[in-house]
Design a protein around this motif. Structure first.
Motif, PDB file in Angstrom:
ATOM      1  N   ASN A  92       0.824  -1.209   0.000  1.00 48.86           N
ATOM      2  CA  ASN A  92       0.000   0.000   0.000  1.00 48.86           C
ATOM      3  C   ASN A  92       0.862   1.265   0.000  1.00 48.86           C
ATOM      4  O   ASN A  92       0.409   2.348  -0.381  1.00 48.86           O
ATOM      5  N   ILE A  93       2.133   1.122   0.412  1.00 44.88           N
ATOM      6  CA  ILE A  93       3.028   2.281   0.455  1.00 44.88           C
ATOM      7  C   ILE A  93       3.275   2.843  -0.954  1.00 44.88           C
ATOM      8  O   ILE A  93       3.561   4.035  -1.106  1.00 44.88           O
ATOM      9  N   TYR A  94       3.149   2.012  -1.989  1.00 50.37           N
ATOM     10  CA  TYR A  94       3.311   2.529  -3.350  1.00 50.37           C
ATOM     11  C   TYR A  94       2.265   3.600  -3.642  1.00 50.37           C
ATOM     12  O   TYR A  94       2.544   4.584  -4.328  1.00 50.37           O
ATOM     13  N   LEU A  95       1.077   3.400  -3.107  1.00 47.39           N
ATOM     14  CA  LEU A  95       0.006   4.373  -3.297  1.00 47.39           C
ATOM     15  C   LEU A  95       0.170   5.574  -2.377  1.00 47.39           C
ATOM     16  O   LEU A  95       0.184   6.727  -2.825  1.00 47.39           O
ATOM     17  N   THR A  96       0.334   5.315  -1.075  1.00 47.74           N
ATOM     18  CA  THR A  96       0.342   6.403  -0.096  1.00 47.74           C
ATOM     19  C   THR A  96       1.564   7.294  -0.223  1.00 47.74           C
ATOM     20  O   THR A  96       1.462   8.517  -0.133  1.00 47.74           O
ATOM     21  N   LEU A  97       2.741   6.689  -0.451  1.00 45.14           N
ATOM     22  CA  LEU A  97       3.968   7.487  -0.556  1.00 45.14           C
ATOM     23  C   LEU A  97       3.987   8.290  -1.859  1.00 45.14           C
ATOM     24  O   LEU A  97       4.372   9.471  -1.856  1.00 45.14           O
ATOM     25  N   THR A  98       3.574   7.668  -2.949  1.00 45.88           N
ATOM     26  CA  THR A  98       3.539   8.387  -4.230  1.00 45.88           C
ATOM     27  C   THR A  98       2.597   9.581  -4.150  1.00 45.88           C
ATOM     28  O   THR A  98       2.927  10.684  -4.608  1.00 45.88           O
ATOM     29  N   ASP A  99       1.435   9.365  -3.555  1.00 41.82           N
ATOM     30  CA  ASP A  99       0.459  10.442  -3.394  1.00 41.82           C
ATOM     31  C   ASP A  99       1.019  11.542  -2.500  1.00 41.82           C
ATOM     32  O   ASP A  99       0.856  12.739  -2.782  1.00 41.82           O
TER      33      ASP A  99
END
Length: 279
Positions: A92-99
């Motif tokens: 999920n960090i791919y989504l949250t960190l990118t955002d």
């Protein structure tokens, strides 16, 4: 590989020979392409295979709106974090960190800097994650030619902690505030200043971090040997009284009850850090 979806000119979804769907990044990889076309493998710069359909779906929606540089630097940070911390991170960090990176860069360019109210706690409680986050901040600054403040490294560290625990940002902030409250009780009861670089302090904070995670997810350790609790109460009476104060805090602030085993573990960790401070 066949294209299954065009996200934008630089990001596509494709299936490989094993029928696994993946996300591919590359300059112009989706330009003038359509569903069913072969992937131009020469243009592939990054490959992502995300198991969670929920995460991948949200990431696709995000990448349709932002340049691929954001996911590229995010992936570099995630790989660096995994290697430096020697831990697996929830995807999920791919989504949250990118955002977050996208939002942080946009805020910087608009002259809007957010202060991180938990920065000192993050540095103290998650020192390894913060060290990684400082490197991450440098990577972002270099990629986008900006100068993000140290506060942003604190936010990035929390995203890394989230991915370690598999929790949400709100819960991680709640855990951080909980640790702060507990350490204050110990600090004031024994009138000490913690040596934040010491081994037992690190172990205490780690215990509190995972203890809080269990507490907020209703998975506290069940009671076991009551005789051992009696021994601990007798042998470490002051530290046990401190644990009872912490239990009272948890009861009043969070509506949770500690088990005997949780009291034992907490008392032992307090005893170790207090003895270390006395040496």
């Amino acid at each position: 590989m066949k294209i299954t979806r065009i996200i934008n000119n630089n990001v596509v979804c494709a299936v490989n020979d094993r029928r696994q769907e993946m996300m591919l990044l590359g300059s112009g990889i989706g330009f003038q392409k359509k569903k069913g076309d072969d992937v131009d493998t020469v243009k592939i710069e990054k490959e992502f295979f995300l198991k969670s359909k929920n995460v991948s779906g949200k990431l696709y929606a995000l990448l349709a709106q932002i340049p691929m540089e954001y996911i590229r630097v995010s992936d570099s940070i995630i790989q660096y974090a995994k290697q430096s911390l020697n831990k697996e991170l929830n995807e999920n960090i791919y989504l949250t960190l990118t955002d977050h990176i996208n939002f942080a860069v946009a805020r910087y360019k608009q002259g809007m800097n957010f202060n991180n109210a938990l920065l000192s706690e993050i540095k103290a409680f998650y020192s390894n994650e913060f060290r990684v986050a400082m490197k991450a901040r440098d990577m972002i600054n270099e990629e986008f030619n900006i100068t993000l403040p140290e506060d942003e490294a604190g936010f990035i560290a929390l995203h890394i902690v989230n991915a370690e625990l598999g929790s949400e940002m709100e819960e991680t902030m709640k855990i951080t505030q909980f640790i702060h409250k507990v350490l204050n009780i110990i600090r004031y009861q024994f009138n000490i200043h913690f040596n934040e670089s010491s081994l037992h302090y690190s172990r205490l904070v780690t215990h509190l971090k995972f203890f809080a995670y269990r507490l907020f997810n209703n998975t506290v350790v069940k009671s076991g040997d009551s005789d051992f609790l009696h021994i601990i109460k007798e042998k470490y009476s002051q530290e046990y009284q401190c644990s009872l104060r912490i239990a009272q805090l948890i009861r009043v602030d969070y509506g949770k009850e500690l088990t005997e085993d949780e009291l034992v573990y907490l008392t032992v960790h307090i005893k170790r850090v207090i003895d270390e401070e006395k040496d």
